[in-house]
Design a protein around this motif. Structure first.
Motif, PDB file in Angstrom:
ATOM      1  N   GLY A  21      28.567  11.058  -6.743  1.00 17.91           N
ATOM      2  CA  GLY A  21      27.519   9.838  -6.427  1.00 17.91           C
ATOM      3  C   GLY A  21      26.731   9.624  -7.789  1.00 17.91           C
ATOM      4  N   TRP A  22      27.265  10.159  -8.883  1.00 17.75           N
ATOM      5  CA  TRP A  22      26.707   9.443 -10.276  1.00 17.75           C
ATOM      6  C   TRP A  22      27.585   8.184 -10.504  1.00 17.75           C
ATOM      7  N   LEU A  23      26.650   7.389 -11.242  1.00 19.35           N
ATOM      8  CA  LEU A  23      26.796   6.031 -11.393  1.00 19.35           C
ATOM      9  C   LEU A  23      26.976   5.733 -13.016  1.00 19.35           C
ATOM     10  N   LYS A  24      28.314   5.071 -13.376  1.00 22.20           N
ATOM     11  CA  LYS A  24      28.343   4.969 -14.891  1.00 22.20           C
ATOM     12  C   LYS A  24      28.159   3.328 -14.901  1.00 22.20           C
ATOM     13  N   GLU A  25      26.911   3.074 -15.521  1.00 21.46           N
ATOM     14  CA  GLU A  25      26.429   1.736 -15.636  1.00 21.46           C
ATOM     15  C   GLU A  25      26.181   1.268 -16.950  1.00 21.46           C
ATOM     16  N   VAL A  26      26.151  -0.219 -16.950  1.00 22.37           N
ATOM     17  CA  VAL A  26      25.636  -1.051 -18.125  1.00 22.37           C
ATOM     18  C   VAL A  26      24.261  -1.551 -17.972  1.00 22.37           C
ATOM     19  N   ASN A  27      23.415  -1.024 -18.670  1.00 25.01           N
ATOM     20  CA  ASN A  27      22.060  -1.539 -18.256  1.00 25.01           C
ATOM     21  C   ASN A  27      21.299  -1.840 -19.664  1.00 25.01           C
ATOM     22  N   MET A  28      20.055  -2.648 -19.298  1.00 22.97           N
ATOM     23  CA  MET A  28      19.266  -2.845 -20.571  1.00 22.97           C
ATOM     24  C   MET A  28      18.171  -1.817 -20.303  1.00 22.97           C
ATOM     25  N   VAL A  29      17.856  -0.859 -21.329  1.00 19.10           N
ATOM     26  CA  VAL A  29      16.797   0.334 -21.122  1.00 19.10           C
ATOM     27  C   VAL A  29      15.817   0.008 -22.342  1.00 19.10           C
ATOM     28  N   SER A  30      14.800   0.368 -21.880  1.00 14.81           N
ATOM     29  CA  SER A  30      13.594   0.388 -22.817  1.00 14.81           C
ATOM     30  C   SER A  30      13.347   2.023 -22.815  1.00 14.81           C
ATOM     31  N   TRP A  31      13.408   2.483 -24.306  1.00 14.55           N
ATOM     32  CA  TRP A  31      13.339   4.092 -24.492  1.00 14.55           C
ATOM     33  C   TRP A  31      11.981   4.082 -25.219  1.00 14.55           C
ATOM     34  N   ASN A  32      11.000   4.768 -24.633  1.00 14.56           N
ATOM     35  CA  ASN A  32       9.706   5.108 -25.132  1.00 14.56           C
ATOM     36  C   ASN A  32       8.953   3.886 -25.433  1.00 14.56           C
ATOM     37  N   GLU A  33       8.974   2.747 -24.435  1.00 11.57           N
ATOM     38  CA  GLU A  33       8.143   1.783 -24.378  1.00 11.57           C
ATOM     39  C   GLU A  33       8.695   0.748 -25.707  1.00 11.57           C
ATOM     40  N   ARG A  34       9.952   0.940 -26.214  1.00 12.20           N
ATOM     41  CA  ARG A  34      10.416   0.103 -27.230  1.00 12.20           C
ATOM     42  C   ARG A  34      11.179  -1.227 -26.646  1.00 12.20           C
ATOM     43  N   LYS A  35      11.620  -2.210 -27.513  1.00 13.86           N
ATOM     44  CA  LYS A  35      12.461  -3.165 -26.871  1.00 13.86           C
ATOM     45  C   LYS A  35      13.733  -2.629 -26.299  1.00 13.86           C
ATOM     46  N   PRO A  36      14.129  -3.262 -25.235  1.00 21.96           N
ATOM     47  CA  PRO A  36      15.152  -2.757 -24.399  1.00 21.96           C
ATOM     48  C   PRO A  36      16.323  -3.019 -25.226  1.00 21.96           C
ATOM     49  N   LYS A  37      17.347  -2.019 -25.034  1.00 14.73           N
ATOM     50  CA  LYS A  37      18.795  -2.027 -25.865  1.00 14.73           C
ATOM     51  C   LYS A  37      19.871  -2.051 -24.817  1.00 14.73           C
ATOM     52  N   LEU A  38      20.985  -2.376 -25.097  1.00 21.38           N
ATOM     53  CA  LEU A  38      22.207  -2.267 -24.081  1.00 21.38           C
ATOM     54  C   LEU A  38      22.461  -0.628 -24.083  1.00 21.38           C
ATOM     55  N   GLN A  48      16.710   9.239 -11.792  1.00 23.31           N
ATOM     56  CA  GLN A  48      15.902  10.063 -12.435  1.00 23.31           C
ATOM     57  C   GLN A  48      16.465  10.850 -13.557  1.00 23.31           C
ATOM     58  N   LYS A  49      17.880  11.082 -13.297  1.00 23.78           N
ATOM     59  CA  LYS A  49      18.481  12.130 -14.307  1.00 23.78           C
ATOM     60  C   LYS A  49      19.446  11.262 -14.924  1.00 23.78           C
ATOM     61  N   MET A  50      20.053  11.384 -16.139  1.00 24.93           N
ATOM     62  CA  MET A  50      21.098  10.872 -16.891  1.00 24.93           C
ATOM     63  C   MET A  50      21.918  11.611 -17.505  1.00 24.93           C
ATOM     64  N   GLY A  51      23.211  11.436 -17.906  1.00 28.48           N
ATOM     65  CA  GLY A  51      24.142  11.864 -18.694  1.00 28.48           C
ATOM     66  C   GLY A  51      24.109  11.291 -20.140  1.00 28.48           C
ATOM     67  N   LYS A  52      24.982  12.028 -20.942  1.00 31.10           N
ATOM     68  CA  LYS A  52      24.962  11.342 -22.449  1.00 31.10           C
ATOM     69  C   LYS A  52      25.702   9.849 -22.255  1.00 31.10           C
ATOM     70  N   GLY A  53      25.119   9.228 -23.317  1.00 31.70           N
ATOM     71  CA  GLY A  53      25.602   7.814 -23.439  1.00 31.70           C
ATOM     72  C   GLY A  53      25.593   7.298 -24.488  1.00 31.70           C
ATOM     73  N   VAL A  54      25.656   6.043 -24.515  1.00 25.30           N
ATOM     74  CA  VAL A  54      25.410   5.165 -26.023  1.00 25.30           C
ATOM     75  C   VAL A  54      24.744   4.075 -25.749  1.00 25.30           C
ATOM     76  N   THR A  55      23.763   3.768 -26.865  1.00 21.17           N
ATOM     77  CA  THR A  55      22.789   2.854 -26.672  1.00 21.17           C
ATOM     78  C   THR A  55      22.948   1.870 -27.972  1.00 21.17           C
ATOM     79  N   LEU A  56      23.182   0.523 -27.579  1.00 22.22           N
ATOM     80  CA  LEU A  56      23.499  -0.328 -28.620  1.00 22.22           C
ATOM     81  C   LEU A  56      22.425  -1.636 -29.030  1.00 22.22           C
ATOM     82  N   ASN A  57      22.153  -1.796 -30.198  1.00 18.11           N
ATOM     83  CA  ASN A  57      21.326  -3.261 -30.358  1.00 18.11           C
ATOM     84  C   ASN A  57      21.992  -4.237 -30.378  1.00 18.11           C
ATOM     85  N   ALA A  58      21.549  -5.431 -30.482  1.00 19.03           N
ATOM     86  CA  ALA A  58      22.409  -6.606 -30.181  1.00 19.03           C
ATOM     87  C   ALA A  58      23.811  -6.761 -30.990  1.00 19.03           C
TER      88      ALA A  58
END
Length: 78
Positions: A21-38, A48-58
């Motif tokens: 049931g875990w979902l592999k998603e593409v989201n815009m996420v704000s980490w520690n109240e910073r500007k959201p990133k891909l 509420q729980k997450m796996g390892k992933g990758v965060t990208l700026n524009a």
């Protein structure tokens, strides 16, 4: 230790769902109240729980888009 904060500000798409049931998603996420990133990663069904992933700026997302376009073009040629 400081509390780690995240907020999914926009869901851009679902890539896949695991048998558990875990979902592999593409989201815009704000980490520690910073500007959201891909962000691309797996999330528990309640987000509420997450796996390892990758965060990208524009800029990084643009480079990934270019790489993926080239990859797809090459795959279609073969």
């Amino acid at each position: 230790m400081d509390e780690f904060k995240f907020e999914i500000t926009k869901n851009l798409g679902l890539l896949s769902e695991s048998p558990k049931g875990w979902l592999k998603e593409v989201n815009m996420v704000s980490w520690n109240e910073r500007k959201p990133k891909l962000d691309i990663r797996e999330w528990s069904p309640d987000h509420q729980k997450m796996g390892k992933g990758v965060t990208l700026n524009a800029e990084e997302a643009l480079h990934l888009k270019e790489i993926m376009e080239q990859y797809i073009a090459e795959e279609l040629e073969s």
